[in-house]
Design a protein around this motif. Structure first.
Motif, PDB file in Angstrom:
ATOM      1  N   LEU A  63      -6.727  -2.180   0.860  1.00 45.63           N
ATOM      2  CA  LEU A  63      -6.830  -1.886  -0.569  1.00 45.63           C
ATOM      3  C   LEU A  63      -5.810  -0.834  -1.004  1.00 45.63           C
ATOM      4  CD1 LEU A  63     -10.725  -1.806  -0.867  1.00 45.63           C
ATOM      5  CD2 LEU A  63      -9.202  -3.512  -1.891  1.00 45.63           C
ATOM      6  N   MET A  64      -5.474   0.072  -0.097  1.00 46.10           N
ATOM      7  CA  MET A  64      -4.540   1.147  -0.416  1.00 46.10           C
ATOM      8  C   MET A  64      -3.100   0.775  -0.043  1.00 46.10           C
ATOM      9  SD  MET A  64      -4.661   4.203  -1.810  1.00 46.10           S
ATOM     10  CE  MET A  64      -6.366   4.767  -1.645  1.00 46.10           C
ATOM     11  N   LEU A  65      -2.887  -0.473   0.370  1.00 49.71           N
ATOM     12  CA  LEU A  65      -1.577  -0.871   0.874  1.00 49.71           C
ATOM     13  C   LEU A  65      -0.433  -0.622  -0.106  1.00 49.71           C
ATOM     14  CD1 LEU A  65      -0.330  -2.035   3.430  1.00 49.71           C
ATOM     15  CD2 LEU A  65      -0.593  -4.332   2.444  1.00 49.71           C
ATOM     16  N   PRO A  66      -0.581  -0.933  -1.409  1.00 51.12           N
ATOM     17  CA  PRO A  66       0.539  -0.642  -2.317  1.00 51.12           C
ATOM     18  C   PRO A  66       0.958   0.824  -2.299  1.00 51.12           C
ATOM     19  CG  PRO A  66      -1.066  -2.062  -3.387  1.00 51.12           C
ATOM     20  CD  PRO A  66      -1.696  -1.604  -2.111  1.00 51.12           C
ATOM     21  N   SER A  67      -0.010   1.731  -2.257  1.00 52.02           N
ATOM     22  CA  SER A  67       0.324   3.165  -2.222  1.00 52.02           C
ATOM     23  C   SER A  67       0.916   3.564  -0.879  1.00 52.02           C
ATOM     24  CB  SER A  67      -0.929   4.001  -2.513  1.00 52.02           C
ATOM     25  OG  SER A  67      -1.425   3.738  -3.803  1.00 52.02           O
ATOM     26  N   LEU A  68       0.410   2.988   0.210  1.00 52.02           N
ATOM     27  CA  LEU A  68       0.945   3.304   1.529  1.00 52.02           C
ATOM     28  C   LEU A  68       2.393   2.852   1.666  1.00 52.02           C
ATOM     29  CD1 LEU A  68      -2.139   2.311   3.736  1.00 52.02           C
ATOM     30  CD2 LEU A  68      -1.272   4.633   3.348  1.00 52.02           C
ATOM     31  N   LEU A  69       2.732   1.740   1.017  1.00 53.68           N
ATOM     32  CA  LEU A  69       4.090   1.214   1.130  1.00 53.68           C
ATOM     33  C   LEU A  69       5.061   1.861   0.149  1.00 53.68           C
ATOM     34  CD1 LEU A  69       3.378  -2.610   1.581  1.00 53.68           C
ATOM     35  CD2 LEU A  69       4.036  -0.953   3.333  1.00 53.68           C
ATOM     36  N   PHE A  70       4.581   2.109  -1.074  1.00 54.45           N
ATOM     37  CA  PHE A  70       5.499   2.509  -2.144  1.00 54.45           C
ATOM     38  C   PHE A  70       5.249   3.909  -2.689  1.00 54.45           C
ATOM     39  CE2 PHE A  70       4.789  -2.157  -2.547  1.00 54.45           C
ATOM     40  CZ  PHE A  70       6.011  -2.555  -2.014  1.00 54.45           C
ATOM     41  N   GLY A  71       4.267   4.610  -2.154  1.00 53.19           N
ATOM     42  CA  GLY A  71       3.966   5.951  -2.649  1.00 53.19           C
ATOM     43  C   GLY A  71       2.831   5.940  -3.652  1.00 53.19           C
ATOM     44  N   ALA A  72       2.342   7.135  -3.977  1.00 54.17           N
ATOM     45  CA  ALA A  72       1.216   7.257  -4.902  1.00 54.17           C
ATOM     46  C   ALA A  72       1.591   6.708  -6.268  1.00 54.17           C
ATOM     47  CB  ALA A  72       0.797   8.719  -5.034  1.00 54.17           C
ATOM     48  N   PRO A  73       0.646   6.080  -6.962  1.00 57.61           N
ATOM     49  CA  PRO A  73       0.952   5.547  -8.295  1.00 57.61           C
ATOM     50  C   PRO A  73       1.272   6.668  -9.270  1.00 57.61           C
ATOM     51  CG  PRO A  73      -1.415   5.456  -7.861  1.00 57.61           C
ATOM     52  CD  PRO A  73      -0.766   5.856  -6.579  1.00 57.61           C
ATOM     53  N   ALA A  74       2.171   6.388 -10.197  1.00 55.18           N
ATOM     54  CA  ALA A  74       2.562   7.392 -11.192  1.00 55.18           C
ATOM     55  C   ALA A  74       1.557   7.389 -12.332  1.00 55.18           C
ATOM     56  CB  ALA A  74       3.966   7.120 -11.706  1.00 55.18           C
ATOM     57  N   GLY A  75       0.310   7.662 -12.002  1.00 58.01           N
ATOM     58  CA  GLY A  75      -0.740   7.693 -13.002  1.00 58.01           C
ATOM     59  C   GLY A  75      -0.703   8.965 -13.827  1.00 58.01           C
ATOM     60  N   HIS A  76      -1.711   9.120 -14.676  1.00 56.28           N
ATOM     61  CA  HIS A  76      -1.730  10.189 -15.670  1.00 56.28           C
ATOM     62  C   HIS A  76      -1.603  11.574 -15.053  1.00 56.28           C
ATOM     63  CE1 HIS A  76      -3.534  12.951 -18.644  1.00 56.28           C
ATOM     64  NE2 HIS A  76      -2.978  12.143 -19.524  1.00 56.28           N
ATOM     65  N   ASP A  77      -2.294  11.827 -13.932  1.00 60.49           N
ATOM     66  CA  ASP A  77      -2.299  13.165 -13.332  1.00 60.49           C
ATOM     67  C   ASP A  77      -1.415  13.272 -12.096  1.00 60.49           C
ATOM     68  OD1 ASP A  77      -4.064  13.977 -15.255  1.00 60.49           O
ATOM     69  OD2 ASP A  77      -5.850  13.844 -13.998  1.00 60.49           O
TER      70      ASP A  77
END
Length: 576
Positions: free
Chosen positions: A31-45
């Motif tokens: 489930l966390m694979l996108p973040s593990l591959l590309f870094g933390a999402p550029a969300g609001h905080d």
């Protein structure tokens, strides 16, 4: 309340538990694979969390076990952010950095922290679900809990709400202990422990949990007399005491910072109700309510039709969904206005309780789908309903997974704030309130170029330098041919003080114009001055209450264990 366990809990092999935890951890990694591959999402905080993690864990690595003042913030001017922001998620980030990746950047530590809390949320949901359903059904519910749109989509991908994401991982443990207390089991020490842990993670979540406990007590409690409310009240007091080292200073010192910014404008609770005006105000709102409505309908039908396969779960699921549906509408206005609930800022934060209800309903659906293959028409119908409900919930969770669609709130990372290691503006002094609400950026842009100490206006013959710096104190040498106003590059806060080294004489300070730095009128001549933030009385009081709370928790736990052992010995003698 009945809480049957379809499989005996005692004597369950450790291998089975270990395999289950590995399966949950593997699901969390996927489930966390996108973040593990590309870094933390550029969300609001995102930018705020990266700055805080780097500054906080740097201080931890330097041996400061509870760094409340972070000197790296605001281009080295520092800020009191962790007098107000909870420490537990950042303690975990520091532990992960020290154990797994000492040389990693803050973005990678943030991702590792997110993976830790996501996996933990599945691991903690599993024992909660096992009170009602079997092993594989509990695992199915755990995976659904990790993947739900608010938990993974909004809290992680859209908002990168590190503290709230951590608190969501502890909610199942708290709910399990609370339900055990309602059922008359000796779960008071566990309830106190998880109460303290949630307080150390996120104060708004603690307020939401308190309101949920009141509703569940009314809906679920059936017996126990005065002992049940007494046990619950004692757990609340002990938990509050154990976490006092954080929340007591945080609540007491709010008047000294710009905390009003947290409840103004879009941050006011009245702006986050589910109304026709707010449905289309942001993509974030448009993305939250459709899955909530669909999952609520599926969960309600599931427990209404299949409640018999998991006795005891129906009132819990229905009560949580009803509470969330009420609290996100203007019907709850009085509760926000006249209780501390107004501090949660966003009514949609209650959706974390809905995720618990949805995952429990998914576990019920899985239990019905996996039940005996007997040919009775009723069994076949239950299996069909269970499979349909589970497929619907899994489908919504999969469709809403940010890995399969663009994030609802991919705000670009503000380069200026990253360059300044900007703290949260609500934790700057009240004296800067007008500046902070004016929308001006010039005072912030000038910060990197400001020297550590300077005389204003410039006078001839000035010599000034910072001699030493520690987490909460800095020593300066200032040599003036004439009296001058001297500005120190340290964020002004009324609880700090400037003293003359040697004599200990206190010198009045004030906030400078522009960004609120510490400013003082100094006499002519050479002097050594210490700008320090002493340990405040409320910090000492919080530490004392925490020590007392932890001692009470240990004594209560030991007494419970001894009482249980004595009952076991008595029962054994009776049987023999």
């Amino acid at each position: 309340m009945s809480s049957p366990d379809p499989e005996p809990r005692r004597g369950r092999p450790w291998r089975e538990t270990g395999v289950d935890l590995l399966l949950v951890a593997g699901a969390a990694a996927l489930l966390m694979l996108p973040s593990l591959l590309f870094g933390a999402p550029a969300g609001h905080d995102y930018h705020q969390q990266v700055v805080w993690i780097e500054a906080f864990t740097d201080r931890l690595m330097a041996g400061d076990l509870y760094p409340r003042w972070l000197g790296a913030l605001w281009a080295g001017a520092g800020g009191p952010d962790f007098f107000f922001y909870p420490p537990l998620p950042y303690w975990i980030s520091g532990a992960l950095r020290a154990a797994l990746c000492p040389g990693c950047g803050a973005d990678r530590i943030l991702v590792l922290s997110g993976l830790f809390w996501l996996a933990l949320s599945g691991m903690t949901f599993r024992p909660l679900a096992r009170r009602f359903v079997g092993r594989w059904s509990a695992l199915a519910g755990a995976v659904v809990y990790m993947a739900l749109p608010y938990h993974l989509g909004a809290d992680w991908h859209d908002r990168v709400a590190h503290a709230e994401f951590a608190a969501a991982a502890l909610l199942p443990l708290h709910l399990a202990a609370f339900l055990d207390c309602l059922a008359g089991r000796a779960a008071g020490p566990r309830l106190a422990l998880w109460t303290a842990a949630i307080l150390l993670c996120h104060l708004p979540t603690a307020l939401i949990v308190a309101s949920a406990c009141l509703v569940l007590f009314v809906v679920v409690a059936r017996a126990g007399g005065w002992r049940v409310p007494l046990r619950l009240g004692l757990a609340a007091v002990v938990g509050l005491g154990a976490a006092a080292l954080y929340w007591l200073p945080a609540v007491t010192l709010l008047e000294s910072v710009s905390s009003a910014l947290m409840t103004e404008g879009l941050y006011h609770w009245s702006r986050s109700f589910l109304t026709t005006e707010m449905m289309d105000c942001t993509p974030f709102f448009r993305g939250l309510w459709p899955p909530f409505a669909g999952l609520s309908a599926a969960a309600i039908l599931c427990v209404a039709l299949l409640g018999r396969v998991a006795p005891g779960v129906r009132p819990v699921v229905l009560a949580l969904i009803a509470l969330v549906a009420f609290m996100v509408t203007p019907l709850a206005r009085l509760f926000y206005e006249f209780t501390p609930l107004g501090w949660i800022q966003f009514a949609w934060r209650y959706l974390m309780l809905a995720d618990l209800a949805f995952a429990l309903a998914a576990a019920v659906a899985a239990q019905a789908a996996l039940q005996s293959t007997a040919p009775e028409a009723g069994a076949r119908m239950s299996r069909g309903i269970g499979l349909a409900a589970l497929a619907a919930m899994a489908g919504v969770a999969a469709f809403e997974h940010p890995g399969l669609r663009a994030s609802r709130n991919m705000n670009p990372v503000p380069a200026l704030e990253m360059r300044l290691s900007a703290g949260a503006i609500e934790w700057l002094p009240r004296e800067a309130f007008d500046l902070l609400t004016s929308g001006e950026t010039a005072p912030f842009e000038a910060l990197p170029a400001i020297p550590r100490v300077r005389a204003t206006p410039a006078v001839p013959g000035v010599e000034a330098a910072r001699l030493s710096a520690s987490p909460r104190a800095e020593t300066y040498r200032v040599d003036l041919l004439a009296p001058a106003r001297v500005t120190f590059k340290r964020t002004y806060w009324r609880h700090a003080r400037l003293v003359e080294a040697g004599t200990g004489r206190a010198i009045p300070t004030r906030a400078s114009d522009g960004f609120p730095l510490t400013e003082a009128e100094l006499p002519a001549g050479r002097g050594r001055y210490v700008l320090e933030l002493p340990t405040l009385a409320v910090e000492r009081a919080g530490a004392a209450f925490s020590a007392a709370g932890l001692a009470a928790l240990l004594i209560w736990w030991a007494a419970t264990r001894l009482r249980g052992a004595a009952r076991g010995v008595s029962a054994s003698r009776t049987r023999s």
